[in-house]
Scaffold this active site. Sequence first.
Site, PDB file in Angstrom:
ATOM      1  N   TYR A  69       0.868  -1.186   0.000  1.00 14.71           N
ATOM      2  CA  TYR A  69       0.000   0.000   0.000  1.00 14.71           C
ATOM      3  C   TYR A  69       0.898   1.226   0.000  1.00 14.71           C
ATOM      4  O   TYR A  69       1.615   1.478   0.972  1.00 14.71           O
ATOM      5  CB  TYR A  69      -0.884  -0.053   1.246  1.00 14.71           C
ATOM      6  N   TYR A 120     -11.925  -4.340   6.896  1.00 16.02           N
ATOM      7  CA  TYR A 120     -10.623  -4.029   7.511  1.00 16.02           C
ATOM      8  C   TYR A 120     -10.766  -2.965   8.596  1.00 16.02           C
ATOM      9  O   TYR A 120     -10.354  -3.141   9.737  1.00 16.02           O
ATOM     10  CB  TYR A 120      -9.637  -3.548   6.432  1.00 16.02           C
ATOM     11  N   HIS A 121     -11.345  -1.826   8.241  1.00 19.47           N
ATOM     12  CA  HIS A 121     -11.433  -0.723   9.192  1.00 19.47           C
ATOM     13  C   HIS A 121     -12.449  -0.997  10.301  1.00 19.47           C
ATOM     14  O   HIS A 121     -12.402  -0.362  11.353  1.00 19.47           O
ATOM     15  CB  HIS A 121     -11.769   0.580   8.463  1.00 19.47           C
ATOM     16  N   LYS A 177     -11.483  16.926  16.000  1.00 18.43           N
ATOM     17  CA  LYS A 177     -10.768  16.261  14.912  1.00 18.43           C
ATOM     18  C   LYS A 177     -10.543  17.283  13.800  1.00 18.43           C
ATOM     19  O   LYS A 177     -11.361  17.424  12.886  1.00 18.43           O
ATOM     20  CB  LYS A 177     -11.591  15.088  14.372  1.00 18.43           C
ATOM     21  N   ASP A 191      -8.554  13.934   8.629  1.00 19.57           N
ATOM     22  CA  ASP A 191      -8.323  12.607   9.188  1.00 19.57           C
ATOM     23  C   ASP A 191      -9.620  12.048   9.759  1.00 19.57           C
ATOM     24  O   ASP A 191     -10.214  12.618  10.666  1.00 19.57           O
ATOM     25  CB  ASP A 191      -7.257  12.694  10.290  1.00 19.57           C
ATOM     26  N   HIS A 233      -9.896   8.852  11.017  1.00 20.31           N
ATOM     27  CA  HIS A 233      -9.665   7.798  12.015  1.00 20.31           C
ATOM     28  C   HIS A 233     -10.110   8.335  13.365  1.00 20.31           C
ATOM     29  O   HIS A 233      -9.345   8.964  14.091  1.00 20.31           O
ATOM     30  CB  HIS A 233      -8.182   7.415  12.064  1.00 20.31           C
TER      31      HIS A 233
END
Length: 670
Positions: A15, A169-170, A538, A542, A544
């Site tokens: 990646y 995945y996340h 935040k 981003d 996450h």
Amino acid sequence: MAERQKDRPWLMRTYAGHSTAEASNELYRRNLAKGQTGLSVAFDLPTQTGYDPDHVLARGEVGRVGVPVCHLGDMRRLFQDIPLERMNTSMTINATAMWLLALYQVVAEEQGADISGLSGTTQNDIVKEYLSRGTHVFPPGPSLRLTTDTIAYTVAHMPKWNPINICSYHLQEAGATPVQEIAYAMSTAIAVLDAVRDSGQVPAERMGDVVGRISFFVNAGVRFVEEMCKMRAFTRIWDRITRERYGIEDPRHRRFRYGVQVNSLGLTEAQPENNVQRIVLEMLAVTLSKDARARAVQLPAWNEALGLPRPWDQQWSLRIQQVLAHESDLLEYDDLFAGSHVVEARTAELAEGALAEIERIQEMGGAMAAVESGYLKAQLVASHAERRARIESGEEKIVGVNCFESTEPNPLTADLDTAIMTVDPAVERSVVTALQRWRDERDEARAHRALAELKRAAAGRDNLMPATLECARAGVTTGEWAWALRDVFGEYRAPTGVSSAPVAAPAEEGSRLAEVRRKVEATASELGCGKLRLLVGKPGLDGHSNGAEQIAVRARDAGFEVVYQGIRLTPEQIVSAAVAEDVHCVGLSILSGSHAELVPDVLDRLHRAGVDDVPVIVGGIIPRADADALRAAGVAAVFTPKDFGITEIIGRIVDEIRTANKLDPLEVPA
């Protein structure tokens, strides 16, 4: 002894992408020369969220976590001298997936490729963006339409392309248990397949072709046996759903096709050399079982908890794959676990739990309804909070973090400034300058016509891919394409899941949380306010949000009033909220590397607003030199992945509030 016939290895990817299209192209060509067999493109956050690099929200984010692709010229440079007709390219892109696929197709056409032969994947899974990764743009309904239109287009014109890579995945990184990971991914697949079937764009007899091109992207954690059983359960459930719900008879169409990146957020900053064996174990979970083996694997690097990996670090991860595939005898045997009572029992248990959760979601109206109600997000926040509590209590052990913490000096990190790669801040200025030049030199009238046609198609029922392709050819930019659709579809702020998350770490008498709660109450009393107020912000792009959500939930449980407005805020919005809510502390969470740009801006705006007695704390993947610079600029405390004790962090926040308000230290331990 006769030599055994070896299976063909999985696709080996890294990646990758950073700084500029030119720099990323050089990196791709180097990786391919080292034996990598597929490309996996990382796009920067402005590209992922539909902003041009000169937008205010893009500041500090350009080229940091991936490559900026602003228009057709960037895509040309990204794949220069890489023949796309012979390449298998994975593009990790969701909200703007249709746009990036259109750019890719046009570049392939310019290279002389037959687009019907193009192979690769666009991730294009918007559901998990609402739940975990945070790069969504549009509301669920229009987002599902973009996904559906892309699938219908590729089935007709690019039959070897995987138009969606349903991504659990996340979800795991956001706290999902194996059962939740399976159930939420499968519920997303059901929502997508139902939408394609009901759109009328694909004839009923071709639904097998649709199912056959659906791929999945999963996470493999360090619980090796459970992760391997999870993949076998995934395979079993997918076969059942596609056969029973959609009537797919051809077993080749029902095959569970998945790629994997092993767990990045599970890598540790403390004793980072331990990450190598974690990566190997996690890779084994998705390669040892032939009946549930990944079709493509990409591994993170040992130092991802420290910052951006260097080319050498990525090479090490590629070599890990190559040793297993080419030196070991793994690929010479049938499935190693067939007939195992242990594996079968755990696989059946996971499948049973996942099917029950899938049914629960269907009763709510499906995955999209479960997103909009906040159910899925609240479940993930709660699961993540429970896992964090187990780590903090020592029930779940992480070597080098909460056990076996003594260590020799580490030669790998002796010079941290050279142990990771950094992106030159000048890159952003050069990308913005190049974008302005592109706009000046294009056919402006054609670009405006293309955008007008895109908006017309979006307001109606036409497939949006033809209008998107004309936008690509006309020189439209990423931000312009996305804003045209924002004008029609609107934007969307997903539920945060914080307010509805249950208590994961009860403040029982004698517990650390009880002690911190007393500190919170005593400090609020001394300041003469009902409750201490913490703003969790935040800034930037981003998405996450896992760490921010866990801080918010634990602060709430410790007695704080928490102000958390979710992701994607400007420094101006954060400061405005801090002033309006009269908060006692501002906590900023950034994992994308934009802290050096955005945190000083927040500090400056607070100062100009006359708010000098509110401490600012920062958490994220922040190199040591950057942390020193932030503290020198006025940040009260910096927390990185090594600071895993959330209750201790909350105690530190109370200490910083007391210091900022000139209160004496409390004797109550945190």
